[in-house]
Scaffold this motif. Structure first.
Motif: not given
Length: 127
Positions: A76-77, A81-89, A108-115
């Motif tokens: 999950l980490v 990390t992969l999703i956050a990098g994509r969102l950031a770019t 950002w919902r995808d990040l919340v789900r993964n957290v």
């Protein structure tokens, strides 16, 4: 922490990983395309390896949650990390986390789900 909390977290997380793997494996062609669109190398191989690793993690969570929990957290980490990098770019292509069931653009919902899922992994590992 009560053992029942760890057990419930492990079962919920195992169910999530099993669902994600099944939805990827039932349509490998689309999964390959989603992996390629996401910019990952060797989509043909990863389209099989990722869901198989998810199934293995689900099994570990049921058989021995103290081993499966850390494995789930590591996966999950990496996914987060992969999703956050994509969102950031600003690249919002679908991650295909749940195969064709999750074709909407990243958010950002995808990040919340993964957290939240990561917290379940930690709870399972500590139980």
């Amino acid at each position: 922490m009560p053992d029942s909390v760890a057990a419930v977290a492990a079962v919920l997380l195992a169910g999530t990983f099993t669902c994600a793997a099944y939805l990827k494996l039932r349509d490998l062609q689309t999964t390959r395309q989603l992996v390629a669109d996401f910019g990952l190398p060797n989509p043909r191989l990863l389209a099989v390896i990722v869901p198989v690793a998810e199934l293995g993690t689900a099994l570990l969570l049921i058989v021995d949650r103290r081993t499966g929990g850390p494995c789930a957290v590591a996966m999950l980490v990496a996914f987060t990390t992969l999703i956050a990098g994509r969102l950031a770019t600003g690249r919002l292509d679908s991650c295909g986390c749940f195969g064709t069931w999750s074709l909407r653009p990243l958010s950002w919902r995808d990040l919340v789900r993964n957290v939240v899922l990561t917290v379940f992994g930690v709870l399972a590992a500590l139980g």
